[in-house]
Motif scaffolding. Structure first.
Motif, short mmCIF file in Angstrom:
data_model
loop_
_atom_site.label_atom_id
_atom_site.label_comp_id
_atom_site.label_asym_id
_atom_site.label_seq_id
_atom_site.Cartn_x
_atom_site.Cartn_y
_atom_site.Cartn_z
N ASP A 156 18.85 26.63 69.68
CA ASP A 156 19.00 26.89 68.24
C ASP A 156 18.42 28.27 67.94
OD1 ASP A 156 20.10 24.36 67.69
OD2 ASP A 156 18.10 23.47 67.68
N ILE A 157 19.16 29.05 67.17
CA ILE A 157 18.77 30.44 66.92
C ILE A 157 18.20 30.58 65.51
CG2 ILE A 157 19.57 32.83 66.80
CD1 ILE A 157 21.89 31.90 68.72
N ILE A 158 17.01 31.14 65.45
CA ILE A 158 16.38 31.48 64.18
C ILE A 158 16.42 33.01 64.07
CG2 ILE A 158 14.23 31.39 62.84
CD1 ILE A 158 13.48 28.95 64.63
N VAL A 159 16.70 33.52 62.88
CA VAL A 159 16.85 34.97 62.71
C VAL A 159 15.86 35.49 61.67
CG1 VAL A 159 18.41 36.83 61.98
CG2 VAL A 159 19.30 34.89 63.30
N LEU A 160 15.21 36.60 62.00
CA LEU A 160 14.47 37.39 61.01
C LEU A 160 15.26 38.68 60.83
CD1 LEU A 160 11.95 37.89 59.24
CD2 LEU A 160 10.86 38.94 61.23
N TYR A 161 15.73 38.92 59.61
CA TYR A 161 16.68 40.00 59.35
C TYR A 161 16.21 40.87 58.18
CZ TYR A 161 20.90 42.25 57.49
OH TYR A 161 21.81 43.16 57.01
N ALA A 162 16.35 42.18 58.35
CA ALA A 162 16.16 43.12 57.24
C ALA A 162 17.34 44.07 57.24
CB ALA A 162 14.86 43.89 57.39
N GLY A 163 17.94 44.29 56.09
CA GLY A 163 19.11 45.16 56.00
C GLY A 163 18.90 46.27 54.99
N SER B 52 17.63 46.07 61.62
CA SER B 52 17.11 47.39 61.31
C SER B 52 16.18 47.87 62.41
CB SER B 52 16.33 47.35 59.99
OG SER B 52 15.54 48.51 59.83
N PHE B 53 16.38 49.10 62.86
CA PHE B 53 15.47 49.71 63.83
C PHE B 53 14.07 49.88 63.22
CE2 PHE B 53 19.32 51.24 66.12
CZ PHE B 53 18.97 50.79 67.38
N TYR B 54 14.00 50.04 61.89
CA TYR B 54 12.70 50.21 61.23
C TYR B 54 11.88 48.93 61.32
CZ TYR B 54 14.96 54.35 59.32
OH TYR B 54 15.62 55.54 59.18
N LEU B 55 12.53 47.78 61.14
CA LEU B 55 11.85 46.49 61.27
C LEU B 55 11.32 46.33 62.70
CD1 LEU B 55 11.14 43.60 60.24
CD2 LEU B 55 13.44 42.91 60.95
#
Length: 424
Positions: free
Chosen positions: A333-340, A412-415
């Motif tokens: 199961d995949i959990i995602v932390l995402y910033a756009g 994001s590369f910044y994240l």
């Protein structure tokens, strides 16, 4: 003579203080500045790489191959993940703090009042630093090609890794517009190597190559991969072209696109060697292709539970990333932390991720471009939530994870740059 910057941090701060963009997209200012410096970019061979996705990975693979021949190889890339010096390397050694300070002071004094944007100055810094130090430099374009600030060179070889929608406001809005911009990397009588191009843009690239009398080598036609396999974040495949099959090629990663980028680098390397009447060693290709790695490309930062960081930040990169993960780790199961960023196709990205993941935690970064909570409509999702402080949330996510889960940090590369320090 202007006031000297006294230390490394002052030099980096000076670079970051320059304007991000100019109102004009012509290359007059950077050409004028380089001319004052004696046009250092013309004193060594260059290979120029553009592409919506894959250009950093391809740049790294190709630099590895060239270094394997004993050459001094410059590598100019962006963005950086851990420290600014990553952007300018020779044989995978970052420019030193002392050299960076010395070069910035010299360039700043020499060019005087010529107005430069940040990326123009960084590009000049890279071109100037490589002068007298390298045999060949692999140059990754920033955005586009025709109007990109790196496009002040006449390379011995050009590469287009891929063409998809990204930076539409700057070089779009259509994929055909983006293709026309990226075709600006093609120079008269200079070979061009391309990745797998969509049907809607192939003609644009081929017609430009024909007009410029540039030999073109396309993935899937003049070269390609076969017998592709993925085993626990290692890829293996056979590279082939019209003359040779190279078996037993192996590199880090889990996406087929990584193997495709490796094949682009191999084809480019063969073009370079043949263009100089140099022998092509298949053993050296296998030994050197994956010798050095870039951060934030399918980077595993923890095994138990598995935590993966990848700088995918547009819809095509996210599509490839999540599909590869779900295929190769279908029992997880995949959990995602995402910033756009506000200028990215965030809604499309969520539509791609949500059906294939257990939960998505959206967060924001401390920068103007980063999308905030009000920039998202999350009402249509039952497995997406917004978190303001991702450092606090990350601790909670990891503490609750089990062996059947993967945490993917992306968008994001910044994240990733910030979290590199967290995990290290």
């Amino acid at each position: 003579m202007g006031k000297l910057l006294e230390n490394y941090q002052a030099a980096v701060n000076y670079i970051h203080s320059l304007p991000k963009f100019h109102r004009t997209n012509n290359l007059d200012n950077i050409k004028e500045a380089l001319n004052v410096l004696g046009n250092p970019q013309n004193s060594y061979e260059t290979i120029h790489i553009t592409g919506t996705n894959g250009k950093g990975t391809t740049t790294n693979f190709l630099a590895n191959l060239l270094e394997g021949t004993g050459k001094r190889v410059g590598m100019f890339t962006s963005p950086f993940i851990n420290e600014f010096n990553e952007r300018i390397q020779i044989n995978h050694q970052y420019i030193s703090n002392a050299d960076l300070l010395e070069e910035v002071n010299f360039i700043k004094d020499k060019i005087g009042d010529i107005p430069l944007a940040e990326f123009e100055f960084v590009t000049i810094l890279g071109y100037f630093y490589f002068c007298g130090r390298v045999d060949v430099a692999v140059i990754e374009a920033g955005i586009g090609a025709a109007h990109d600030k790196t496009n002040v060179i006449t390379p011995v070889l050009s590469i287009i890794t891929s063409i998809d929608l990204d930076h539409e406001k700057l070089i779009g809005p259509t994929i055909q517009d983006i293709a026309k911009e990226k075709s600006g990397i093609i120079k008269s009588n200079v070979p061009i190597v391309t990745g797998l191009l969509q049907d809607s843009v192939q003609d644009i690239i081929e017609e430009t190559a024909e007009k410029k009398n540039s030999p073109i080598f396309k993935f899937g036609r003049e070269f390609g991969i076969k017998n592709y396999k993925n085993n626990n974040f290692r890829l293996s495949f056979i590279y082939y072209d019209d003359r040779v099959d190279i078996e037993g090629i192996d590199c880090q990663g889990f996406e087929k696109t990584t193997a495709m980028n490796a094949s682009i680098a191999i084809r480019a390397f063969i073009c370079y060697q043949e263009g100089h009447d140099l022998r092509v060693s298949t053993t050296a290709i296998k030994d050197n292709l994956d010798r050095n790695h870039l951060p934030a490309r399918a980077q595993i930062v923890q095994q138990k539970p598995m935590i993966l960081m990848d700088g995918a930040h547009n819809i095509s990169a996210i599509h490839n990333l999540i599909n590869s993960l779900t295929i190769n780790y279908e029992n997880k199961d995949i959990i995602v932390l995402y910033a756009g960023m506000k200028d990215k196709d965030r809604q499309e990205i969520l539509e791609e991720l949500a059906p294939k993941t257990e939960h998505i935690y959206i967060t924001t970064l401390d920068m103007a471009r980063s999308a905030k909570a009000e920039d998202y409509d999350l009402s249509v999702y039952d497995n997406v939530s917004f978190v303001e402080n991702y450092h606090d949330e990350l601790q909670k996510i990891i503490s609750k994870m089990n062996r059947k889960q993967i945490l993917l940090i992306t968008g994001s590369f910044y994240l990733i740059s910030d979290l590199e320090h967290y995990f290290s």
